[in-house]
Structure formats: C-alpha cells, structure tokens
Design a protein around this motif. Structure first.
Motif, PDB file in Angstrom:
ATOM      1  N   GLU A  90     -18.519 -98.115  48.632  1.00  0.00           N
ATOM      2  CA  GLU A  90     -18.983 -96.725  48.705  1.00  0.00           C
ATOM      3  C   GLU A  90     -20.249 -96.470  47.892  1.00  0.00           C
ATOM      4  OE1 GLU A  90     -15.711 -94.270  47.569  1.00  0.00           O
ATOM      5  OE2 GLU A  90     -14.457 -94.905  49.280  1.00  0.00           O
ATOM      6  N   PHE A  91     -21.036 -97.485  47.638  1.00  0.00           N
ATOM      7  CA  PHE A  91     -22.281 -97.333  46.885  1.00  0.00           C
ATOM      8  C   PHE A  91     -22.048 -96.898  45.444  1.00  0.00           C
ATOM      9  CE2 PHE A  91     -24.010 -96.237  51.284  1.00  0.00           C
ATOM     10  CZ  PHE A  91     -24.522 -97.505  51.501  1.00  0.00           C
ATOM     11  N   THR A  92     -20.872 -97.172  44.899  1.00  0.00           N
ATOM     12  CA  THR A  92     -20.588 -96.828  43.501  1.00  0.00           C
ATOM     13  C   THR A  92     -20.178 -98.084  42.740  1.00  0.00           C
ATOM     14  OG1 THR A  92     -18.232 -96.378  43.876  1.00  0.00           O
ATOM     15  CG2 THR A  92     -19.768 -94.532  44.159  1.00  0.00           C
ATOM     16  N   VAL A  93     -20.329 -98.047  41.415  1.00  0.00           N
ATOM     17  CA  VAL A  93     -19.932 -99.170  40.575  1.00  0.00           C
ATOM     18  C   VAL A  93     -18.444 -99.448  40.737  1.00  0.00           C
ATOM     19  CG1 VAL A  93     -19.713 -99.963  38.183  1.00  0.00           C
ATOM     20  CG2 VAL A  93     -21.779 -98.736  38.901  1.00  0.00           C
ATOM     21  N   GLU A  94     -17.647 -98.367  40.724  1.00  0.00           N
ATOM     22  CA  GLU A  94     -16.193 -98.515  40.788  1.00  0.00           C
ATOM     23  C   GLU A  94     -15.746 -99.168  42.091  1.00  0.00           C
ATOM     24  OE1 GLU A  94     -17.496 -95.598  37.948  1.00  0.00           O
ATOM     25  OE2 GLU A  94     -17.821 -95.684  40.127  1.00  0.00           O
ATOM     26  N   SER A  95     -16.306 -98.682  43.201  1.00  0.00           N
ATOM     27  CA  SER A  95     -15.912 -99.246  44.496  1.00  0.00           C
ATOM     28  C   SER A  95     -16.395-100.682  44.632  1.00  0.00           C
ATOM     29  CB  SER A  95     -16.459 -98.387  45.645  1.00  0.00           C
ATOM     30  OG  SER A  95     -17.874 -98.491  45.745  1.00  0.00           O
ATOM     31  N   GLY A  96     -17.559-100.972  44.085  1.00  0.00           N
ATOM     32  CA  GLY A  96     -18.069-102.337  44.139  1.00  0.00           C
ATOM     33  C   GLY A  96     -17.158-103.302  43.421  1.00  0.00           C
ATOM     34  N   GLN A  97     -16.661-102.885  42.262  1.00  0.00           N
ATOM     35  CA  GLN A  97     -15.775-103.759  41.498  1.00  0.00           C
ATOM     36  C   GLN A  97     -14.447-103.964  42.225  1.00  0.00           C
ATOM     37  OE1 GLN A  97     -15.362-102.611  37.395  1.00  0.00           O
ATOM     38  NE2 GLN A  97     -13.891-104.220  36.923  1.00  0.00           N
ATOM     39  N   ALA A  98     -13.863-102.878  42.733  1.00  0.00           N
ATOM     40  CA  ALA A  98     -12.563-102.966  43.402  1.00  0.00           C
ATOM     41  C   ALA A  98     -12.632-103.787  44.685  1.00  0.00           C
ATOM     42  CB  ALA A  98     -12.043-101.557  43.703  1.00  0.00           C
ATOM     43  N   LYS A  99     -13.640-103.516  45.508  1.00  0.00           N
ATOM     44  CA  LYS A  99     -13.743-104.214  46.794  1.00  0.00           C
ATOM     45  C   LYS A  99     -14.145-105.674  46.619  1.00  0.00           C
ATOM     46  CE  LYS A  99     -12.679-100.512  49.031  1.00  0.00           C
ATOM     47  NZ  LYS A  99     -11.332-100.387  49.666  1.00  0.00           N
ATOM     48  N   ASP A 132     -20.033-119.607  49.873  1.00  0.00           N
ATOM     49  CA  ASP A 132     -21.334-120.092  49.411  1.00  0.00           C
ATOM     50  C   ASP A 132     -22.352-119.007  49.094  1.00  0.00           C
ATOM     51  OD1 ASP A 132     -21.001-123.129  49.887  1.00  0.00           O
ATOM     52  OD2 ASP A 132     -20.338-122.220  51.772  1.00  0.00           O
ATOM     53  N   ALA A 133     -22.189-117.823  49.697  1.00  0.00           N
ATOM     54  CA  ALA A 133     -23.158-116.752  49.444  1.00  0.00           C
ATOM     55  C   ALA A 133     -22.521-115.391  49.695  1.00  0.00           C
ATOM     56  CB  ALA A 133     -24.401-116.926  50.312  1.00  0.00           C
ATOM     57  N   LEU A 134     -23.014-114.392  48.969  1.00  0.00           N
ATOM     58  CA  LEU A 134     -22.575-113.005  49.111  1.00  0.00           C
ATOM     59  C   LEU A 134     -23.797-112.128  49.289  1.00  0.00           C
ATOM     60  CD1 LEU A 134     -20.801-110.377  48.542  1.00  0.00           C
ATOM     61  CD2 LEU A 134     -21.260-110.824  46.111  1.00  0.00           C
ATOM     62  N   TRP A 135     -23.755-111.246  50.302  1.00  0.00           N
ATOM     63  CA  TRP A 135     -24.763-110.203  50.369  1.00  0.00           C
ATOM     64  C   TRP A 135     -24.107-108.864  50.082  1.00  0.00           C
ATOM     65  CZ3 TRP A 135     -26.783-106.571  54.514  1.00  0.00           C
ATOM     66  CH2 TRP A 135     -27.850-105.822  53.988  1.00  0.00           C
ATOM     67  N   ASN A 136     -24.630-108.185  49.058  1.00  0.00           N
ATOM     68  CA  ASN A 136     -24.162-106.863  48.650  1.00  0.00           C
ATOM     69  C   ASN A 136     -25.223-105.841  49.024  1.00  0.00           C
ATOM     70  OD1 ASN A 136     -23.130-104.614  47.004  1.00  0.00           O
ATOM     71  ND2 ASN A 136     -24.746-105.209  45.590  1.00  0.00           N
ATOM     72  N   HIS A 137     -24.847-104.814  49.782  1.00  0.00           N
ATOM     73  CA  HIS A 137     -25.810-103.858  50.323  1.00  0.00           C
ATOM     74  C   HIS A 137     -26.518-102.993  49.292  1.00  0.00           C
ATOM     75  CE1 HIS A 137     -24.411-103.513  54.796  1.00  0.00           C
ATOM     76  NE2 HIS A 137     -24.293-104.752  54.353  1.00  0.00           N
ATOM     77  N   ASP A 138     -25.944-102.816  48.110  1.00  0.00           N
ATOM     78  CA  ASP A 138     -26.482-101.827  47.167  1.00  0.00           C
ATOM     79  C   ASP A 138     -26.332-102.296  45.731  1.00  0.00           C
ATOM     80  OD1 ASP A 138     -27.282 -99.145  46.203  1.00  0.00           O
ATOM     81  OD2 ASP A 138     -25.181 -98.984  45.610  1.00  0.00           O
ATOM     82  N   ASP A 139     -27.417-102.198  44.963  1.00  0.00           N
ATOM     83  CA  ASP A 139     -27.405-102.698  43.591  1.00  0.00           C
ATOM     84  C   ASP A 139     -26.526-101.881  42.653  1.00  0.00           C
ATOM     85  OD1 ASP A 139     -28.999-104.926  44.039  1.00  0.00           O
ATOM     86  OD2 ASP A 139     -30.870-103.823  43.718  1.00  0.00           O
ATOM     87  N   ASP A 140     -26.318-100.588  42.923  1.00  0.00           N
ATOM     88  CA  ASP A 140     -25.402 -99.808  42.085  1.00  0.00           C
ATOM     89  C   ASP A 140     -23.980-100.352  42.211  1.00  0.00           C
ATOM     90  OD1 ASP A 140     -27.495 -98.177  41.276  1.00  0.00           O
ATOM     91  OD2 ASP A 140     -26.323 -96.347  41.470  1.00  0.00           O
ATOM     92  N   GLN A 141     -23.506-100.524  43.434  1.00  0.00           N
ATOM     93  CA  GLN A 141     -22.163-101.092  43.599  1.00  0.00           C
ATOM     94  C   GLN A 141     -22.150-102.555  43.184  1.00  0.00           C
ATOM     95  OE1 GLN A 141     -21.383-100.266  47.770  1.00  0.00           O
ATOM     96  NE2 GLN A 141     -21.951-102.316  48.423  1.00  0.00           N
ATOM     97  N   GLY A 142     -23.337-103.169  43.166  1.00  0.00           N
ATOM     98  CA  GLY A 142     -23.451-104.551  42.722  1.00  0.00           C
ATOM     99  C   GLY A 142     -23.123-104.739  41.252  1.00  0.00           C
ATOM    100  N   GLY A 170     -20.704-103.260  39.717  1.00  0.00           N
ATOM    101  CA  GLY A 170     -19.255-103.452  39.733  1.00  0.00           C
ATOM    102  C   GLY A 170     -18.855-104.788  40.311  1.00  0.00           C
ATOM    103  N   ALA A 171     -19.569-105.212  41.360  1.00  0.00           N
ATOM    104  CA  ALA A 171     -19.273-106.497  41.982  1.00  0.00           C
ATOM    105  C   ALA A 171     -19.452-107.636  40.981  1.00  0.00           C
ATOM    106  CB  ALA A 171     -20.174-106.706  43.198  1.00  0.00           C
ATOM    107  N   LEU A 172     -20.509-107.572  40.191  1.00  0.00           N
ATOM    108  CA  LEU A 172     -20.751-108.616  39.189  1.00  0.00           C
ATOM    109  C   LEU A 172     -19.654-108.634  38.121  1.00  0.00           C
ATOM    110  CD1 LEU A 172     -24.630-108.475  38.681  1.00  0.00           C
ATOM    111  CD2 LEU A 172     -23.302-110.456  39.465  1.00  0.00           C
ATOM    112  N   ARG A 173     -19.153-107.450  37.777  1.00  0.00           N
ATOM    113  CA  ARG A 173     -18.048-107.394  36.813  1.00  0.00           C
ATOM    114  C   ARG A 173     -16.829-108.130  37.354  1.00  0.00           C
ATOM    115  NH1 ARG A 173     -18.165-100.960  35.198  1.00  0.00           N
ATOM    116  NH2 ARG A 173     -20.123-101.002  34.003  1.00  0.00           N
ATOM    117  N   ALA A 174     -16.510-107.854  38.622  1.00  0.00           N
ATOM    118  CA  ALA A 174     -15.350-108.508  39.241  1.00  0.00           C
ATOM    119  C   ALA A 174     -15.542-110.015  39.321  1.00  0.00           C
ATOM    120  CB  ALA A 174     -15.123-107.935  40.641  1.00  0.00           C
ATOM    121  N   ILE A 175     -16.761-110.433  39.620  1.00  0.00           N
ATOM    122  CA  ILE A 175     -17.068-111.864  39.729  1.00  0.00           C
ATOM    123  C   ILE A 175     -16.912-112.544  38.375  1.00  0.00           C
ATOM    124  CG2 ILE A 175     -18.951-113.504  40.131  1.00  0.00           C
ATOM    125  CD1 ILE A 175     -19.969-111.411  42.270  1.00  0.00           C
ATOM    126  N   GLN A 176     -17.427-111.902  37.327  1.00  0.00           N
ATOM    127  CA  GLN A 176     -17.333-112.473  35.982  1.00  0.00           C
ATOM    128  C   GLN A 176     -15.884-112.515  35.511  1.00  0.00           C
ATOM    129  OE1 GLN A 176     -20.042-109.805  34.031  1.00  0.00           O
ATOM    130  NE2 GLN A 176     -21.865-110.877  34.786  1.00  0.00           N
TER     131      GLN A 176
END
Length: 346
Positions: free
Chosen positions: A218-227, A239-249, A251-257
């Motif tokens: 949903e273009f948010t940090v929280e949704s990026g982390q959860a999804k 091998d690769a991830l494309w994330n549509h938006d750096d704000d939600q990214g 959160g995505a990086l938090r989940a990855i770490q």
C-alpha cells in the motif's frame, strides 16, 4: 485505501531547463550571411520577464514523494523573481480540492498547476478554468478530458516497470534458471497495473527468468514490511525482487534484514534519498532504484511560467510549449547514484 488517496497519486528526469532565446536572426558576417534563420518564439529563460501568478493545487504530504512534489513546486517558483505562487492547503479530499481550485480561478491567477486527488473527479473544474481563459498544467494524475488541460506533465509508470525488469534481466541473464518476485503497490490503481505490465513485458526478453510471486502492498512502510515478510516466508529462495515504491521499500528492507536473507538483489522505485543512500553504501540487497522523479513539479512551474509569458521551451523551435511531457524513468545504481542524489526525496 480509497483510490482518491494521495498515496494513490504516487509515482522521471529533471525540470525543464532554461536557455537562450530562440529568435530568428541575421548577421552581417559573410561567414554567417547565408546561414538559415531559426524560427520560433522567444523561449523561457532565467531572466525576469512579465509578472506571472501561478496557482498551485497540490497533494497533502502524507508520503515522501508527495511532500517532495510540493517542495519542488515552491522552490522552483522562488527561482523566478517575477513569479508569484498562490498555493492551496494540500488535500486528498476531492470535494475540498475542487473548492480550492475554484478559489484560485476566482482569484484570476494567470496559470494553474493541479495535481488532482482524482483526475476524473476534477476534470470538470479543469474545464472550468480553461473556459475562463486560465491554462491548466495537469500534473501526474491525468484529467479525463484533454480539454481540461493545456499540458500534462508526469512520469512513465510502464517505463518504470520496463526499466526495472530490463535491469534485473541483465543482471540475471547468464543464470540457467532465475526466480524473481514483485512487491507491487495498490492493486486497483492504474499506475500499479502499468508498472506491473512493463515489468512483465521486460522479463519476456529473458526466457531464463521466471516471476514466481507477486504481492501487493500500500505504498507505506508498514505494508511493505508485512507483505515482504509474507513473500519471504513463501519463497525460500529467489534471485531478485522488484519493489514498486521506496517508501514501502523501507519496510521491505526491515523484513529482509529480520529474516537474515541476502541471496537476492533488490530494485526499488521512485527515487527516495534513503534508497539512494543505501545503494551508495552498497551494504544491503538494495542495488538500484527506478526513478519517478518529483522534479516533475518543478518542470510544471517552468512550463506554467512560459505559458504566462507567452514563450516556448528552450531548445525547441516550437512557438508553444508541448501538450505533454513524460519524464524518463532512469535506473540509479552505485555507478551513477552521485548524479541523482540531489533529486532524492525524504
């Protein structure tokens, strides 16, 4: 989240630059005597011209990119001593924004720049301004009728996906079999559909690559982390991830770490400063981001000034500004990040 949210306005590059006057000329110099004369109207330049009042109806800054849109418009207007910028209080409420634009029309501004909360819903007020003799620069989310604006300025959502997919494809082209996942934006938005289509079309050029999972956020940090956490749990290796938006990214990086995963490369979207800083540091899976630059708002101010002064665009021979300007979605990597860092937004 409703489609009229300012996050739905999300999401190529720099603002239209100023330059010399493109006027027809002659010379008494024998070497230049037979040179063909250039045609065209005076082009907008940095020298003060006729006073212009620009009305700006932008978004409420509930997202880094949207806040940058407002800042780009304000800072660009300050560059010109003869430009007065009349701004409204940003809103993602359609009715409120319609009222704000009507107020600017009643103030008889010379030119309007509008980033609509909902392009379709604000079409009528765009038509009203045009009929009142006030040209409209339609920023990013397009009105339903071309009669509602003089010029559209925006990014290339399909190009974002295409360039992200091409970059990933080139990184993985030598692997026998590669798996890719996609963390998309809000699925019911046309911009998300265009980004995904561009991405899918790019991957068709790399038969060794398979898109194995796609998850909407949903273009948010929280949704990026959860999804992203869900994607990581479902896909044990890719091998690769494309994330549509750096704000939600973020959160995505938090989940990855938190998951301790690092076997893949990540490409972001939009061009946040935090993403560029991470790319430059080169200490995470994030290796690139594809721009959807908020400098489009500065470009819109440049074009509005040119319109108000009856000038063309520097570098073009046309008498008028163009009817549309689509910005390019450049791919930012560690090799060129210093060039693009000044455009990064918080």
């Amino acid at each position: 989240m409703p489609q009229t949210s300012r996050r739905g306005l999300l999401f190529g590059t720099a603002a239209v630059s100023a330059g010399a006057l493109l006027t027809a000329c002659t010379s008494n110099d024998p070497k230049e005597k037979d040179a063909p004369a250039q045609s065209g109207a005076p082009a907008a330049d940095d020298k003060p011209g006729k006073p212009v009042t620009i009305g700006f109806a932008g978004p409420q800054a509930d997202h880094g990119w949207l806040n940058a849109i407002n800042e780009q418009a304000r800072s660009r207007a300050k560059k010109y001593s003869e430009v007065t910028l009349e701004t409204t209080e940003g809103s993602n409420d359609t009715a409120a924004q319609i009222g704000q634009v009507k107020t600017l029309i009643n103030k008889k501004v010379d030119v309007l720049v509008v980033l609509p909360a909902d392009g379709k819903a604000l079409t009528q007020v765009g038509l009203e301004a045009m009929r009142a003799g006030i040209p409209v620069i339609n920023l990013d989310r397009v009105f339903a009728s071309p009669q509602a604006y003089r010029c559209w300025v925006g990014g290339d959502n399909y190009g974002m996906g295409l360039n992200a997919g091409t970059y990933i494809g080139e990184q993985l082209k030598d692997r026998k079999s590669a798996k890719v996942v996609e963390l998309a934006g809000i699925d019911n938005l046309e911009l998300t559909k265009q980004r995904s289509k561009g991405f899918a079309d790019a991957l068709k050029n790399y038969p060794n690559i398979e898109l194995v999972a796609r998850q909407a956020a949903e273009f948010t940090v929280e949704s990026g982390q959860a999804k992203m956490a869900q994607l990581l749990q479902a896909q044990k290796k890719f091998d690769a991830l494309w994330n549509h938006d750096d704000d939600q990214g973020v959160g995505a990086l938090r989940a990855i770490q938190q998951a301790g995963r690092d076997e893949f490369l990540m490409v972001g979207g939009a061009g946040a400063k935090s993403a560029m800083d991470a790319i430059k540091a080169d200490n995470s899976v994030l290796k690139a981001t594809v721009l959807y630059p908020p400098t489009m708002a500065a470009s819109a101010i440049d074009l509005a000034r040119a319109l108000g002064q009856s000038k063309g665009v520097s570098g073009l021979s046309e008498l008028e500004i163009p009817t549309s300007l689509t910005l390019y979605s450049a791919v930012v990597t560690k090799d060129n990040v210093d060039q693009y860092l000044p455009t990064g937004f918080n």
